[in-house]
Every structure is written in structure tokens, then in C-alpha cells.
Scaffold this active site. Sequence first.
Site, PDB file in Angstrom:
ATOM      1  N   SER A 186      -5.840  14.891  -7.514  1.00  0.00           N
ATOM      2  CA  SER A 186      -7.246  14.557  -7.752  1.00  0.00           C
ATOM      3  C   SER A 186      -8.147  15.746  -7.435  1.00  0.00           C
ATOM      4  CB  SER A 186      -7.610  13.391  -6.831  1.00  0.00           C
ATOM      5  OG  SER A 186      -8.998  13.235  -6.767  1.00  0.00           O
ATOM      6  N   LYS A 223      -3.522  12.939  -0.944  1.00  0.00           N
ATOM      7  CA  LYS A 223      -3.322  13.772  -2.139  1.00  0.00           C
ATOM      8  C   LYS A 223      -2.998  15.213  -1.719  1.00  0.00           C
ATOM      9  CE  LYS A 223      -3.744  10.620  -5.184  1.00  0.00           C
ATOM     10  NZ  LYS A 223      -2.520  10.158  -5.849  1.00  0.00           N
ATOM     11  N   TYR A 235      -7.455   8.715   1.865  1.00  0.00           N
ATOM     12  CA  TYR A 235      -6.972   8.783   0.483  1.00  0.00           C
ATOM     13  C   TYR A 235      -6.865  10.248   0.036  1.00  0.00           C
ATOM     14  CZ  TYR A 235      -7.386   9.264  -4.531  1.00  0.00           C
ATOM     15  OH  TYR A 235      -7.193   9.687  -5.819  1.00  0.00           O
ATOM     16  N   SER A 286      -2.005  -4.403  -9.682  1.00  0.00           N
ATOM     17  CA  SER A 286      -1.966  -4.590 -11.141  1.00  0.00           C
ATOM     18  C   SER A 286      -1.271  -5.925 -11.399  1.00  0.00           C
ATOM     19  CB  SER A 286      -1.178  -3.459 -11.808  1.00  0.00           C
ATOM     20  OG  SER A 286       0.143  -3.440 -11.316  1.00  0.00           O
TER      21      SER A 286
END
Length: 342
Positions: free
Chosen positions: A127, A158, A154, A38
Site C-alpha cells: 500500500s 504492510k 495496519y 467477504s
Amino acid sequence: MSNRVLVTGAAGYIGSHTVVELVKAGYEVVGVDDFANSTPDVLKGISSILGFEIPFVEADCSDMSSFSRVFEAYPDIDAAIHFAAFKAVGESVLKPVEYFRNNLMSLVNLIDLMRSRESGNIVFSSSCTVYGEPDEGALPISETARTKPALSPYGRTKQMCEDMLKDSVRAYGNIKVTALRYFNPIGAHPSALIGELPVGVPQNLVPYITQTAAGLRKELSIFGDDYDTPDGTCIRDYIYVCDLAKAHVRAVDRMLGADGERYELFNLGTGTGVSVLELVNEFKRVTGVDLPYKFAPRREGDIVKVWADASKANKILGWKADTPLGDVLLSAWNWEKKIRNL
Ligand code: UDP
């Protein structure tokens, strides 16, 4: 109680929208980000919406010496919303160690920092990927559905993070957790001052659509038109990022209000499945922009169809994702136009 909420990943896509909703709801916040995915400009966007600069510390949550500075500077944190994580499925296959280090270590550090405090409230960004491909008859999928082995590092992070949090709730009496399983977040703040900023070629559908409409990409490839769905394209549950952000406020309200169990889990989706083709057609309808697309081979690892049973969040959090899809797509398009000066 100060009502201060720590937001890790505050300059990220969902983090930035959640900061805005928390402040609107009357919370004090402190944002943390290391800008790995970001930019500081996002903080400017947040300031323009709110009219002031939020308290913010630039820190890497996976580095304890860096992260602990936040708690030294803000000893009055009552709850933490943990967004900071890497999130690109494909990249995680190539860089598992980076994903494990960042996604797992940042949560280990957060739990470590929270476990000795009076308030150990943690909201965790999980997720729907933990469900894998839902079994026949399991749709809409509810929180009681069993999780399936993750298809990527990924997804594995989670699942591992959810397990780490469950173990921590058992071990540390002050830790309380709300895990939120997101379906597909899309769209941007109505001000078009914050939104999704993918790095490089977008992997996700909506940023690819808006970049194609803006002329940055030649055409959208729709991955697969021969799936076992009504129009042959995959089905997802696309949820407006501002609706999603509001669910985090409700989760914090509930935890600080001392309601609920010490570990709670909620699906955050609309409850409606939308196919890729339906989404493309809705985008064209609301924006009036032509969107060149072609059908391309299936993308490896894609889930065919998944959408949420969000009734638990509707009932217990008193929350519903009800922004119409057309409005959401328009917000994504307005954001794309803004950042491209169109
Ligand atoms: N998709 C597509 N073209 C793209 C990007 C995505 O057809 O350029 C499809 C993808 O195959 C899936 C849906 O859009 O069926 C949503 O994909 P996304 O990557 O946004 O989310 P996820 O797969 O993580 O649910």
C-alpha cells in the site's frame, strides 16, 4: 509449467477482480478465502462473469494446517498473489494483535509453503500507506522515496511484510517477489456482478458516496476543507480496481517469464491527484444524482496529499491505469444500485 496461480483472499474486493482478469488472460487459478471479510456470494458473481466455477478452497491462511491443504490439493501452483489480509486502519488501532496474527502469520505461512517449491513466485499486496505524508517536492511519489514510520498497526503490517519478503528472497533461492503498492482502489466490474462490499458503515470515500446516493446514509461528511490544497480538501490517486487487477496479471506474466530482479516493487496508481471535492463533483456529474454533503472536521491521521509516480509500472510492466474517473465512478454506482435493487 501449469500456469496455476494461487489467489489468497479471492473473495475479497481486489482479489475477486484479479481472479477474473487472470482467467481472462488464460491462467488457471485456485482461490482461497476464509470469508472473514467477504461472502461465498462473491464466488457466485465470479462464476456468472466467467461462466464456470473457479477451483476454490475455504481456508484460513494464518492457520498452517488449514492453508497447507490448498497446496496438497493443488500441487501445481506456480505463483501466488497474496491479498488475504485485514485492511481497516481504524480497527487495526483497536485490535493490533488480530492484525499482526492475520496479516503477518498468513504471509509467514505462504513463504514457508512456497520456499521448498520449484517456483516460489509471490505477488504481494502492499500500500502507498508505507510512504506516509510525502515530503515537500516528493510528489508524484516514486518507489525510491523513503518509507516513513507507519501511523497504524495496519500500515505497520504492510511494511513488515515487505521486509519479511526481502529477507526471504535473500535466504531462499527460489523465492521471487513483486510487491505492489496500491494507491486508492475504487469502482466495480463493468458487469456489476462483483464490487466492493464494506461491512457496516463504510470508512472509505467512494462506498460512502454510493451509499449516500442510494439513500442509506443521510449525507457525506468531507473531512477537512482547510488543507493546503487548491480546494482545501485532501488529494489521493484513485485507481480503477479492474486496471489494478490487470497489473497483477502483468506482474505474474513477468515473473513466470523469468524477467526482472528477484525482488521488485511497483507503485500502482494513475499518476493523477484528485481532491475529495473534485471526486464528489465528478460523481454528481456522471450519475446525475444529487449527493448531500457537509464539511466536517479533519479526520485524525489523514494524509494531506499523495499521488503516484507510476512510470516504473508503466514502463516495466507495460501497464497503465487509463480508465477515466467518470467511468470508474459510474461502475461503483451501478454496483451499489445492483446490490440495493435500485
Ligand atoms: N473521506 C471523507 N469522508 C468520508 C471518507 C473519506 O472526506 O466519509 C476522505 C478522507 O479524509 C480522505 C479521502 O476521502 O481524504 C480518501 O479516504 P479513504 O478512507 O477512502 O482512503 P485513504 O484515507 O486510506 O487514502
